[in-house]
Design an enzyme around this catalytic site. Structure first.
Site, PDB file in Angstrom:
ATOM      1  N   ARG A  57      25.962   9.095  -4.491  1.00  0.00           N
ATOM      2  CA  ARG A  57      25.667   8.558  -3.158  1.00  0.00           C
ATOM      3  C   ARG A  57      26.632   7.450  -2.738  1.00  0.00           C
ATOM      4  NH1 ARG A  57      19.429   7.356  -2.126  1.00  0.00           N
ATOM      5  NH2 ARG A  57      19.378   9.612  -2.143  1.00  0.00           N
ATOM      6  N   GLY A 100       0.811  -1.229   0.000  1.00  0.00           N
ATOM      7  CA  GLY A 100       0.000   0.000   0.000  1.00  0.00           C
ATOM      8  C   GLY A 100       0.835   1.266   0.000  1.00  0.00           C
ATOM      9  N   SER A 154       7.349   4.688   1.467  1.00  0.00           N
ATOM     10  CA  SER A 154       6.826   5.821   0.684  1.00  0.00           C
ATOM     11  C   SER A 154       6.508   7.004   1.590  1.00  0.00           C
ATOM     12  CB  SER A 154       5.544   5.416  -0.045  1.00  0.00           C
ATOM     13  OG  SER A 154       5.810   4.439  -0.998  1.00  0.00           O
ATOM     14  N   TRP A 183       7.752   7.690   4.343  1.00  0.00           N
ATOM     15  CA  TRP A 183       8.958   8.205   5.004  1.00  0.00           C
ATOM     16  C   TRP A 183       9.892   8.917   4.044  1.00  0.00           C
ATOM     17  CZ3 TRP A 183      10.878   3.805   8.817  1.00  0.00           C
ATOM     18  CH2 TRP A 183       9.829   3.484   9.683  1.00  0.00           C
TER      19      TRP A 183
END
Ligand code: SIN
Length: 539
Positions: free
Chosen positions: A282, A15, A45, A47
């Site tokens: 990164r 979800g 998502s 977060w």
């Protein structure tokens, strides 16, 4: 034992942004969305902080965004998929605005774009500085609640995909609510979409919810799906080292706003490590921080002079984490550590989100579309989830739908119930596994560390066998990462091997695996490296 049986046209497991986007775009098909918690809770998502990458700036272009994506991906990106998601970025942002999502804007109505590492332009469309995930999920959830074609089953964990004779016909799981432990749920459908997110939860230090431990990968592997790129686990350079599990994220946009990295001697070590310093890709930053920590140094984010008193208004979410830890980013250094953040590999899909198993689709982090190559460009992941959510829905909508449901095989049900009966908690072993993966399959690897990791995972498997479905999934997923990591004898993107420090052109390919090949590979590795076999490992 009670069972609840649902028969939608499509079942979507997960979800988050990907799952809800698929579900909304499947209208008018009947859709069942399964979430392990309440909708919007415990999903990566919600977060996510910075936002969605989109080349909107007048000096930017789709071509430059593509160039940055491919450069960061170190030769392994699928260019067609990258082009697809990048060219759709403006459309998916407009879709979100149309359902009421509010993005940060300048006074003239243009998007207030943020900057992140390895982007050559300001390109991040976000909300309330660092609260993009919360705002995007608010909009999607609101829309889902108004959509009659969607049924949401909350607090349900899926244990298996039901299948027979190479045909999948639904999923089976149980309510996670402790008040109803024996209630099982069966959702019958010939179209299953996995949008279960990542696997950071198998690492001791992660920005992901602990419930993100790769169960979508395990579900797909158990029905024979091909996985790929499993060795590519991306570490975020700046988790806030406040001793919390999961580790709160300090978004890269903070460095985009000028903050820099120092050690306890006030040495700004990234200046000598890379021409782009704190805005280097990164992987480079995470590896340099790791080096500092390995040398006994502590590493900090310094926002004092660059962002100062504006920190609270620009990054309210990160500010609130700091306040709880009694740190004032305007005055204090913020202690940071690199943390497992995003899994690039996963269930292999084509450009339409199809897996190798008929009727099984994947999108979002669980899917390996190939777009991120060996290293993901920041904020391309929400973009990928939104674009592929739509693509998968459109593809499924164009498929014929079976009217009749396949009968549930009673043998399958019996085995399933026996498998999940045990209620013994497996916390001790879960923690051992997470520490093992962090120590031996983390930011840097070499053959010795990977093999130590393998021996330890086999020991955990032997000692804990059958204790919990979650632990079994974590073990399975860890083994896939180990096999990928041992086979890729080179360093590329976020897979850094000390014993093979350079990229090797013969590895400009993807390492595909299935559960069968993985088990065979592990057997050969144990034999070849003369490691104790599963049966003979000393306790
Ligand atoms: C961040 O906000 O730094 C994370 C963005 C991303 O992982 O794409």
């Amino acid at each position: 034992m009670t069972e609840n049986i649902y028969t939608p046209d499509v079942v979507v497991v997960g979800g988050g942004v990907a799952g809800l986007t698929v579900a909304l775009n499947l209208a008018p098909r009947k859709v069942c969305v399964i979430t392990k918690s309440n909708l919007g809770i415990n999903t990566s998502s919600s977060w996510s902080q910075a936002g969605i990458a989109a080349s909107i700036d007048k000096d930017d272009s789709l071509e430059i965004h593509l160039k940055d994506t491919l450069k960061t991906a170190k030769g392994l990106a699928n260019e067609a998929v990258a082009k697809k998601i990048i060219s759709e970025s403006f459309n998916v942002i407009k879709d979100l605005e149309n359902i009421g999502v509010k993005f940060d804007k300048n006074s003239d109505g243009s998007f207030n774009l943020g900057l992140e590492a390895a982007h050559s332009h300001k390109r991040i469309v976000g909300s309330k500085g660092d609260s993009s995930g919360i705002e995007i999920m608010r909009g999607l959830i609101n829309e889902v609640k108004q959509s009659e074609h969607i049924t949401v089953l909350e607090n349900v964990s899926i244990d298996s995909i039901m299948h027979e004779n190479n045909t999948i016909y639904g999923v089976i799981g149980r309510f996670t609510d402790k008040n109803m432990p024996d209630n099982h749920v069966i959702i019958q459908s010939s179209h299953i979409v996995l949008a279960t997110g990542g696997l950071g939860g198998i690492y001791a230090n992660t920005t992901n919810p602990r419930s993100s431990y790769g169960e979508g990968i395990a579900l797909a592997a158990e029905v024979g799906a091909i996985l790929t790129d499993m060795e590519f686990v991306q570490f975020h350079p700046t988790g806030l080292d406040f001793g919390l599990d999961p580790t709160p994220l300090a978004t890269e946009a903070i460095r985009g706003a000028g903050a820099f990295l120092v050690n306890q001697n006030n040495d700004r070590f990234m200046l000598s490590a890379h021409p782009d310093a704190e805005l280097a890709p990164r992987d480079i930053i995470a590896q340099n921080i790791f080096k500092q920590i390995d040398q006994g140094n502590s590493v900090f984010l310094d926002c004092r002079d660059t962002i100062g008193d504006n920190f609270k208004s620009r990054f309210p979410q990160v500010h609130s984490y700091c306040v709880k830890a009694e740190i004032d980013p305007a005055k204090d250094l913020m202690p940071i550590i690199p943390v497992a953040h995003y899994h690039i590999g996963g269930v292999k899909t084509d450009i339409t989100g199809r897996t190798s198993v008929d009727g099984l689709w994947c999108c979002g982090e669980v899917a390996a579309t190939g777009v991120h190559g060996a290293n993901r460009l920041a904020s391309n992941s929400l973009l990928e989830a939104l674009v592929f959510g739509k693509i998968v829905a459109n593809e499924i909508n164009s498929q014929p739908f079976k009217q009749e449901q396949q009968a549930i095989n009673s043998n399958f049900l019996k085995t399933y119930k026996e498998k999940t009966r045990s209620k013994i908690r497996a916390k001790k072993y879960i923690w051992q596994l997470r520490s093992t993966m962090m120590r031996h399959l983390g930011i840097v690897r070499n053959e010795t560390s990977i093999l130590k990791g393998l021996s330890e995972i086999i020991r955990i498997e032997r000692d804990s066998k059958g204790l919990s479905a979650k632990l079994n999934d974590m073990i399975l997923v860890s083994k896939f990462i180990i096999v990928g990591a041992i086979k890729r004898t080179e360093s590329r993107g976020c897979h850094l091997r000390f014993d093979y420090p350079n990229a090797d052109p013969k590895f400009l390919n993807h390492i595909d695996q299935t559960q069968i090949t993985m088990e065979q590979d592990i057997e050969s590795i144990l034999l070849e490296k003369d490691l104790p076999q599963e049966k003979t490992l000393a306790s």
